[in-house]
Design a protein around this motif. Structure first.
Motif, mmCIF file in Angstrom:
data_model
loop_
_atom_site.group_PDB
_atom_site.id
_atom_site.type_symbol
_atom_site.label_atom_id
_atom_site.label_comp_id
_atom_site.label_asym_id
_atom_site.label_seq_id
_atom_site.Cartn_x
_atom_site.Cartn_y
_atom_site.Cartn_z
ATOM 1 N N ALA A 129 115.097 6.990 -36.570
ATOM 2 C CA ALA A 129 114.446 7.654 -37.565
ATOM 3 C C ALA A 129 114.750 9.117 -38.365
ATOM 4 O O ALA A 129 114.167 7.977 -39.670
ATOM 5 C CB ALA A 129 112.855 8.317 -36.248
ATOM 6 N N LEU A 130 115.584 8.856 -37.787
ATOM 7 C CA LEU A 130 116.702 9.873 -38.504
ATOM 8 C C LEU A 130 117.589 8.603 -39.093
ATOM 9 O O LEU A 130 117.235 9.773 -40.237
ATOM 10 C CB LEU A 130 117.501 10.620 -37.509
ATOM 11 N N ALA A 131 117.998 7.857 -38.882
ATOM 12 C CA ALA A 131 118.386 7.170 -39.672
ATOM 13 C C ALA A 131 117.312 6.413 -41.425
ATOM 14 O O ALA A 131 118.407 6.942 -42.026
ATOM 15 C CB ALA A 131 118.927 5.924 -39.241
ATOM 16 N N LEU A 132 116.244 6.214 -40.316
ATOM 17 C CA LEU A 132 115.559 6.040 -41.931
ATOM 18 C C LEU A 132 115.189 7.275 -42.624
ATOM 19 O O LEU A 132 115.052 6.755 -44.268
ATOM 20 C CB LEU A 132 113.677 5.362 -41.709
ATOM 21 N N VAL A 133 115.133 8.778 -42.381
ATOM 22 C CA VAL A 133 114.830 10.004 -43.102
ATOM 23 C C VAL A 133 116.580 9.744 -43.979
ATOM 24 O O VAL A 133 115.863 10.380 -44.808
ATOM 25 C CB VAL A 133 115.190 11.217 -42.035
ATOM 26 N N LYS A 134 117.101 10.057 -43.390
ATOM 27 C CA LYS A 134 118.689 9.480 -44.313
ATOM 28 C C LYS A 134 118.609 8.785 -45.513
ATOM 29 O O LYS A 134 118.573 9.003 -46.150
ATOM 30 C CB LYS A 134 120.137 9.731 -43.518
ATOM 31 N N LEU A 135 117.981 7.790 -44.958
ATOM 32 C CA LEU A 135 117.948 6.754 -45.897
ATOM 33 C C LEU A 135 117.031 7.102 -46.876
ATOM 34 O O LEU A 135 116.972 6.474 -48.058
ATOM 35 C CB LEU A 135 117.913 4.829 -45.295
ATOM 36 N N GLU A 136 115.852 7.364 -46.535
ATOM 37 C CA GLU A 136 114.473 7.431 -47.789
ATOM 38 C C GLU A 136 115.340 8.950 -48.479
ATOM 39 O O GLU A 136 114.948 8.905 -49.858
ATOM 40 C CB GLU A 136 113.598 8.684 -47.229
ATOM 41 N N ASP A 137 116.027 10.019 -47.916
ATOM 42 C CA ASP A 137 116.902 10.403 -48.794
ATOM 43 C C ASP A 137 117.306 9.984 -49.724
ATOM 44 O O ASP A 137 117.800 10.590 -50.943
ATOM 45 C CB ASP A 137 117.260 11.677 -48.143
ATOM 46 N N TYR A 138 118.208 9.171 -49.410
ATOM 47 C CA TYR A 138 119.502 8.326 -50.152
ATOM 48 C C TYR A 138 118.727 7.777 -51.167
ATOM 49 O O TYR A 138 118.624 7.728 -52.988
ATOM 50 C CB TYR A 138 120.218 7.345 -49.710
ATOM 51 N N ILE A 139 117.638 7.333 -51.127
ATOM 52 C CA ILE A 139 116.981 6.341 -51.762
ATOM 53 C C ILE A 139 116.053 7.046 -53.201
ATOM 54 O O ILE A 139 116.131 6.907 -54.647
ATOM 55 C CB ILE A 139 116.160 5.333 -51.466
ATOM 56 N N HIS A 140 116.162 7.960 -52.416
ATOM 57 C CA HIS A 140 115.037 9.413 -53.646
ATOM 58 C C HIS A 140 116.323 9.797 -54.649
ATOM 59 O O HIS A 140 115.917 9.855 -55.474
ATOM 60 C CB HIS A 140 114.795 10.319 -52.748
ATOM 61 N N LYS A 141 117.722 10.440 -53.996
ATOM 62 C CA LYS A 141 117.844 9.859 -54.676
ATOM 63 C C LYS A 141 118.794 9.183 -55.895
ATOM 64 O O LYS A 141 118.771 9.955 -57.204
ATOM 65 C CB LYS A 141 119.559 11.139 -54.313
ATOM 66 N N VAL A 142 118.657 8.306 -55.240
ATOM 67 C CA VAL A 142 119.222 7.541 -56.209
ATOM 68 C C VAL A 142 118.707 6.997 -57.533
ATOM 69 O O VAL A 142 118.500 7.291 -58.579
ATOM 70 C CB VAL A 142 119.290 5.713 -56.142
ATOM 71 N N VAL A 143 116.691 6.884 -57.211
ATOM 72 C CA VAL A 143 115.428 7.621 -58.101
ATOM 73 C C VAL A 143 115.396 8.344 -59.477
ATOM 74 O O VAL A 143 115.697 8.232 -60.609
ATOM 75 C CB VAL A 143 114.111 6.832 -57.798
#
Length: 160
Positions: free
Chosen positions: A129-143
């Protein structure tokens, strides 16, 4: 003798470049939809190239925003690092509620397979879940770094 050393010197840098490039080839059918954030009001949908931004007190706004192939490849690489298509442990036995709730809903397609899963904010995150939260943050930063996103109205207000 000097000729062999020259060939080795020319060949070695090429090998190093190949060894440093560790991304897999992204499948042609790689798409994802991520609904996330407070009350799950934000969305990034690569199937339809749509982004929904939460404006809090002013509702939401939808925009047509596409990711480049390089951006999608980078996101795909991050997904492969965490094994997103494998079985993920997202919740621990003990639960707790947070207010306001943060909801994450994923729908991923690649290599003819689809996977979907949902989770809410946790008090204690599993490693997955922590890895997915970090991935969400990464994707949000890209967008959010894209000009089309920056041109959207600012959020008005905040959640308590």
């Amino acid at each position: 003798m000097h000729f062999s050393i020259l060939i080795i010197l020319i060949f070695i840098p090429g090998c190093n470049t190949l060894q440093d490039h560790n991304s897999e080839v992204m499948p042609e059918d790689f798409y994802f939809s991520l609904t996330y954030g407070t009350y799950g009001k934000q969305k990034i949908d690569t199937f339809h190239d749509i982004v929904v931004k939460d404006l809090v007190e002013d509702g939401t706004i939808e925009a047509k925003i596409s990711l480049t192939l390089d951006e999608k490849q980078a996101i795909y690489d991050e997904m492969m690092k965490i094994g997103v298509m494998n079985e993920l442990e997202l919740e621990k036995e003990e639960g707790c509620e947070t207010e306001p709730p943060s909801i994450s809903q994923w729908y991923i397609q690649m290599n003819g397979e689809t996977k979907s899963f949902t989770y809410m904010s946790f008090c204690d995150y599993t490693e997955d879940a922590l890895a997915l939260v970090k991935l969400e943050d990464y994707i949000h930063k890209v967008v959010s770094s894209k000009e089309e996103y920056r041109d959207l109205p600012e959020s008005n207000g905040y959640y308590e």
